[in-house]
Design a protein around this motif. Sequence first.
Motif, short mmCIF file in Angstrom:
data_model
loop_
_atom_site.label_atom_id
_atom_site.label_comp_id
_atom_site.label_asym_id
_atom_site.label_seq_id
_atom_site.Cartn_x
_atom_site.Cartn_y
_atom_site.Cartn_z
N GLY A 152 4.19 -15.70 0.87
CA GLY A 152 4.70 -16.22 -0.38
C GLY A 152 4.07 -15.63 -1.62
N GLN A 153 3.43 -14.49 -1.46
CA GLN A 153 2.84 -13.81 -2.61
C GLN A 153 2.63 -12.34 -2.32
N ASP A 154 2.46 -11.57 -3.38
CA ASP A 154 2.29 -10.12 -3.25
C ASP A 154 0.84 -9.82 -2.87
N LEU A 155 0.62 -9.44 -1.63
CA LEU A 155 -0.73 -9.15 -1.14
C LEU A 155 -1.07 -7.68 -1.36
N SER A 156 -2.33 -7.40 -1.60
CA SER A 156 -2.79 -6.02 -1.73
C SER A 156 -2.89 -5.37 -0.35
N ILE A 157 -2.50 -4.10 -0.29
CA ILE A 157 -2.66 -3.36 0.98
C ILE A 157 -4.13 -3.20 1.34
N HIS A 158 -5.03 -3.36 0.38
CA HIS A 158 -6.45 -3.13 0.64
C HIS A 158 -7.09 -4.24 1.46
N ARG A 159 -6.38 -5.32 1.70
CA ARG A 159 -6.90 -6.35 2.61
C ARG A 159 -7.07 -5.77 4.02
N TRP A 160 -6.28 -4.73 4.34
CA TRP A 160 -6.27 -4.21 5.72
C TRP A 160 -7.24 -3.07 5.93
N ARG A 161 -7.79 -2.47 4.88
CA ARG A 161 -8.75 -1.36 5.00
C ARG A 161 -8.23 -0.28 5.96
N CYS A 162 -7.05 0.19 5.65
CA CYS A 162 -6.31 1.14 6.50
C CYS A 162 -6.43 2.55 5.94
N ASN A 163 -6.46 3.55 6.83
CA ASN A 163 -6.59 4.95 6.40
C ASN A 163 -5.29 5.56 5.88
N LEU A 164 -4.24 5.46 6.65
CA LEU A 164 -2.98 6.12 6.30
C LEU A 164 -1.87 5.08 6.17
N TRP A 165 -1.18 5.09 5.03
CA TRP A 165 -0.09 4.16 4.80
C TRP A 165 1.24 4.91 4.82
N LEU A 166 2.15 4.42 5.67
CA LEU A 166 3.47 5.01 5.80
C LEU A 166 4.51 4.08 5.20
N ASP A 167 5.61 4.66 4.73
CA ASP A 167 6.74 3.86 4.26
C ASP A 167 8.04 4.48 4.74
#
Length: 247
Positions: A152-167
């Motif tokens: 129910g809200q816009d979460l930051s991708i940085h919560r996941w501490r991920c190396n590569l982000w795909l879309d």
Amino acid sequence: MTGELKEIWRFPIKAHGREALTKVSLTAGQALPYDRQWAVAHEASKADGSKWVPCSQFSRAAKAPGLQAISAKLDEASERMTLSHPDLADLEFDPNTEGQELIDWAGHFVPENRPQSVAVIRSATVAFTDSHFPSVTIGNMSSHRAVSQRAGQDLSIHRWRCNLWLDGLAPWEEFDWIGKEIQIGDAVFHVEEPTTRCLATHANPETGKRDVDVLATLDHWGHQDFTVMTKVVRGGDIQPGDKVEVL
């Protein structure tokens, strides 16, 4: 669906800062260059840098959420690093020789009832990734948007501490790749396993405060996994804009 690499992130000191990259050269069998090269051992840790040890041996955001709000910038030539946090003045230091400066700067984020930070350790073997092998984590922005919508809200991708982000993929498509190989740019990855998440995801990367029960949100899908861990099986250059191909 056609996927594309959107963002590259590394975390030079485990749980102590994120850094965006515009291009990276990967080596087979290795993590991203300088990703989790250092970590902060606590007083109950047996880590000495000679071998991989689990994340429980280090100070991390699952126990100290304030660490989640740190960003980093590494000068690879000198290996000096600049860390930033919204509640602190920037810290510029050498993690190889001035680790106490980091502990003095960020150690107060560790709760008093938790083992306290005592030393910055450099890995002499493999990166201090959350897997026992040198992994590169890959995340799907469509899956992230699905979690944000559920929360129910816009979460930051940085919560996941991920190396590569795909879309450009279907939500959760990345889990269909487990056991397969994918190519991004010149590099090829073997997708090993999903990443089981922890309380670190509850902390807002802008404030370092816990504000969303992300694990309960993931329970909607019958698991607490997000992103996949991969091994680099063929090295090469990657950069945002590179297409993703399942081999």
